[in-house]
Design a protein around this motif. Structure first.
Motif, PDB file in Angstrom:
ATOM      1  N   ALA A 155       0.023 -11.589  -1.550  1.00 39.11           N
ATOM      2  CA  ALA A 155       0.723 -11.138  -0.056  1.00 39.11           C
ATOM      3  C   ALA A 155       0.363  -9.488   0.018  1.00 39.11           C
ATOM      4  O   ALA A 155       0.570  -8.953  -1.086  1.00 39.11           O
ATOM      5  CB  ALA A 155       1.853 -11.581   0.430  1.00 39.11           C
ATOM      6  N   LEU A 156      -0.132  -9.001   1.108  1.00 39.17           N
ATOM      7  CA  LEU A 156      -0.224  -7.552   1.188  1.00 39.17           C
ATOM      8  C   LEU A 156       0.559  -6.912   2.255  1.00 39.17           C
ATOM      9  O   LEU A 156       0.572  -7.637   3.357  1.00 39.17           O
ATOM     10  CB  LEU A 156      -1.785  -7.333   1.322  1.00 39.17           C
ATOM     11  CG  LEU A 156      -2.445  -5.905   1.129  1.00 39.17           C
ATOM     12  CD1 LEU A 156      -2.187  -5.237  -0.159  1.00 39.17           C
ATOM     13  CD2 LEU A 156      -3.795  -5.749   1.638  1.00 39.17           C
ATOM     14  N   VAL A 157       1.145  -5.957   2.098  1.00 36.36           N
ATOM     15  CA  VAL A 157       1.881  -5.202   2.999  1.00 36.36           C
ATOM     16  C   VAL A 157       1.519  -3.634   3.451  1.00 36.36           C
ATOM     17  O   VAL A 157       1.089  -3.037   2.422  1.00 36.36           O
ATOM     18  CB  VAL A 157       3.392  -4.856   2.495  1.00 36.36           C
ATOM     19  CG1 VAL A 157       4.259  -4.400   3.728  1.00 36.36           C
ATOM     20  CG2 VAL A 157       3.859  -6.456   2.544  1.00 36.36           C
ATOM     21  N   LEU A 158       1.204  -3.342   4.554  1.00 39.81           N
ATOM     22  CA  LEU A 158       0.809  -1.877   4.979  1.00 39.81           C
ATOM     23  C   LEU A 158       2.217  -1.639   5.509  1.00 39.81           C
ATOM     24  O   LEU A 158       2.634  -1.922   6.751  1.00 39.81           O
ATOM     25  CB  LEU A 158      -0.038  -1.989   6.181  1.00 39.81           C
ATOM     26  CG  LEU A 158      -1.553  -2.518   5.724  1.00 39.81           C
ATOM     27  CD1 LEU A 158      -2.395  -2.496   7.030  1.00 39.81           C
ATOM     28  CD2 LEU A 158      -2.347  -1.879   4.508  1.00 39.81           C
ATOM     29  N   PRO A 159       3.138  -0.765   4.944  1.00 39.80           N
ATOM     30  CA  PRO A 159       4.095   0.033   5.275  1.00 39.80           C
ATOM     31  C   PRO A 159       4.244   0.720   6.352  1.00 39.80           C
ATOM     32  O   PRO A 159       3.043   1.399   6.830  1.00 39.80           O
ATOM     33  CB  PRO A 159       4.842   0.393   4.012  1.00 39.80           C
ATOM     34  CG  PRO A 159       3.599   0.904   3.186  1.00 39.80           C
ATOM     35  CD  PRO A 159       2.636  -0.133   3.711  1.00 39.80           C
ATOM     36  N   GLY A 160       5.477   1.074   6.823  1.00 40.04           N
ATOM     37  CA  GLY A 160       5.645   1.968   8.109  1.00 40.04           C
ATOM     38  C   GLY A 160       6.234   3.314   7.700  1.00 40.04           C
ATOM     39  O   GLY A 160       7.154   3.863   8.348  1.00 40.04           O
ATOM     40  N   VAL A 161       5.587   4.020   7.205  1.00 39.73           N
ATOM     41  CA  VAL A 161       5.672   5.606   6.657  1.00 39.73           C
ATOM     42  C   VAL A 161       4.508   6.355   6.995  1.00 39.73           C
ATOM     43  O   VAL A 161       3.399   5.929   6.655  1.00 39.73           O
ATOM     44  CB  VAL A 161       6.174   5.702   5.152  1.00 39.73           C
ATOM     45  CG1 VAL A 161       7.530   4.715   5.040  1.00 39.73           C
ATOM     46  CG2 VAL A 161       5.345   5.026   4.177  1.00 39.73           C
ATOM     47  N   GLY A 162       4.636   7.598   7.337  1.00 46.12           N
ATOM     48  CA  GLY A 162       3.703   8.678   7.317  1.00 46.12           C
ATOM     49  C   GLY A 162       3.144   8.614   8.787  1.00 46.12           C
ATOM     50  O   GLY A 162       3.838   8.092   9.841  1.00 46.12           O
ATOM     51  N   ALA A 163       2.133   9.529   9.077  1.00 46.21           N
ATOM     52  CA  ALA A 163       1.492   9.814  10.200  1.00 46.21           C
ATOM     53  C   ALA A 163       0.273   8.958  10.185  1.00 46.21           C
ATOM     54  O   ALA A 163      -0.544   8.913   9.252  1.00 46.21           O
ATOM     55  CB  ALA A 163       1.316  11.243  10.501  1.00 46.21           C
ATOM     56  N   ILE A 209       0.873  -1.060   0.164  1.00 46.30           N
ATOM     57  CA  ILE A 209      -0.053   0.034  -0.169  1.00 46.30           C
ATOM     58  C   ILE A 209       0.896   1.310  -0.202  1.00 46.30           C
ATOM     59  O   ILE A 209       1.854   1.388   0.912  1.00 46.30           O
ATOM     60  CB  ILE A 209      -0.907  -0.056   1.167  1.00 46.30           C
ATOM     61  CG1 ILE A 209      -1.855  -1.410   1.555  1.00 46.30           C
ATOM     62  CG2 ILE A 209      -1.840   1.368   1.285  1.00 46.30           C
ATOM     63  CD1 ILE A 209      -2.711  -1.363   0.007  1.00 46.30           C
ATOM     64  N   ASN A 210       0.834   2.120  -0.812  1.00 46.54           N
ATOM     65  CA  ASN A 210       1.364   3.272  -1.126  1.00 46.54           C
ATOM     66  C   ASN A 210       0.706   4.588  -0.557  1.00 46.54           C
ATOM     67  O   ASN A 210      -0.186   4.979  -1.096  1.00 46.54           O
ATOM     68  CB  ASN A 210       1.845   3.566  -2.732  1.00 46.54           C
ATOM     69  CG  ASN A 210       2.621   4.596  -2.783  1.00 46.54           C
ATOM     70  OD1 ASN A 210       3.370   5.061  -2.139  1.00 46.54           O
ATOM     71  ND2 ASN A 210       2.798   5.073  -4.055  1.00 46.54           N
ATOM     72  N   LEU A 237       9.536   4.307  -0.311  1.00 40.06           N
ATOM     73  CA  LEU A 237       9.543   2.811  -0.079  1.00 40.06           C
ATOM     74  C   LEU A 237      10.402   2.037  -0.778  1.00 40.06           C
ATOM     75  O   LEU A 237      10.485   0.770  -0.829  1.00 40.06           O
ATOM     76  CB  LEU A 237       8.034   2.679  -0.544  1.00 40.06           C
ATOM     77  CG  LEU A 237       6.867   2.956  -0.167  1.00 40.06           C
ATOM     78  CD1 LEU A 237       5.615   2.688  -0.712  1.00 40.06           C
ATOM     79  CD2 LEU A 237       6.766   2.526   1.359  1.00 40.06           C
ATOM     80  N   GLY A 238      11.415   2.884  -1.273  1.00 36.87           N
ATOM     81  CA  GLY A 238      12.592   1.968  -2.140  1.00 36.87           C
ATOM     82  C   GLY A 238      13.251   0.831  -1.280  1.00 36.87           C
ATOM     83  O   GLY A 238      13.388  -0.133  -1.881  1.00 36.87           O
ATOM     84  N   SER A 239      13.634   1.152  -0.099  1.00 35.44           N
ATOM     85  CA  SER A 239      14.395   0.240   0.739  1.00 35.44           C
ATOM     86  C   SER A 239      13.398  -1.075   0.774  1.00 35.44           C
ATOM     87  O   SER A 239      13.990  -2.306   0.997  1.00 35.44           O
ATOM     88  CB  SER A 239      14.819   0.525   2.016  1.00 35.44           C
ATOM     89  OG  SER A 239      13.821   1.204   2.734  1.00 35.44           O
TER      90      SER A 239
END
Length: 203
Positions: free
Chosen positions: A45-53, A8-9, A15-17
């Motif tokens: 598979a689905l990923v909720l990444p760790g960026v943002g507030a 999810i963007n 999100l490059g790394s």
């Protein structure tokens, strides 16, 4: 076998790394947002990444939340840092409600330094397919689920100051997993977490 990974963007941060880390362990990455939410139905598979507030991420997810909720119990889902926090009812960081998959609240940490940045020990207290041994991982956060109770299916904790931080969530029944640390920044151990996560889509 190549695993199609939907990330999810949130349109904030880099999100490059994370993309590179998934590619290193055999993932074929697809960024998913409001312009192509239907792709949730075509990934393994689905990923909720760790960026943002927190609130900004909740507003963004509101545009595709039906697709994300539909994926629960269908394909493996991984929340990373903020992505893990979004799975709970809400956060001290914002005022909006989270996905509310789990009944707990994300609070500001009370450790010796805030934010909590650097390598720290994750202790496995319950078996989990994505992480089986105690090891060190890279953290970068100011909020977390602290001293998780019995209603939260946690399997890993990290001691920070006087608190126990939920560092690994493991809900095998619903195929939902989460890590408070950043596996893409955690060298060999972090790549192994991502590799194990992708392997769940093949079962």
């Amino acid at each position: 076998m190549v695993v199609k990974v939907g990330i999810i963007n949130y349109s904030v941060g880099n999100l490059g790394s994370l993309i590179n880390a998934f590619r290193r362990v055999g993932g074929e990455v697809q960024l998913i947002g409001p312009e192509n939410p239907h792709l949730v139905r075509s990934v393994d598979a689905l990923v909720l990444p760790g960026v943002g507030a927190f609130d900004a991420a909740v507003k963004y997810l509101s545009q595709i939340v039906d697709y994300i909720n539909e994926a629960v119990s269908s394909i493996p889902i991984l929340g990373i840092c903020l992505g893990l926090q979004l799975m709970f009812e809400g956060s001290d960081e914002g005022v909006l409600r989270g996905l509310s998959w789990y009944k707990s609240w994300v609070k500001r940490i009370n450790g010796p330094r805030v934010p909590h940045i650097g390598w720290d020990l994750v202790r496995v207290v319950r078996p989990c397919p994505i992480l089986t041994n105690d090891d060190y991982y890279y953290f970068m956060h100011s909020y977390a689920v602290i001293n998780p109770g019995g209603e939260v299916p946690y399997s890993g904790i990290t001691k920070y100051g006087n608190d126990q931080i939920l560092s690994v969530l493991c809900d095998e029944d619903r195929l939902v997993f989460g890590v408070q640390f950043h596996p893409e920044k955690s060298s060999r151990a972090g790549l192994e977490v991502l590799r194990r996560f992708l392997s769940l889509s093949r079962k």
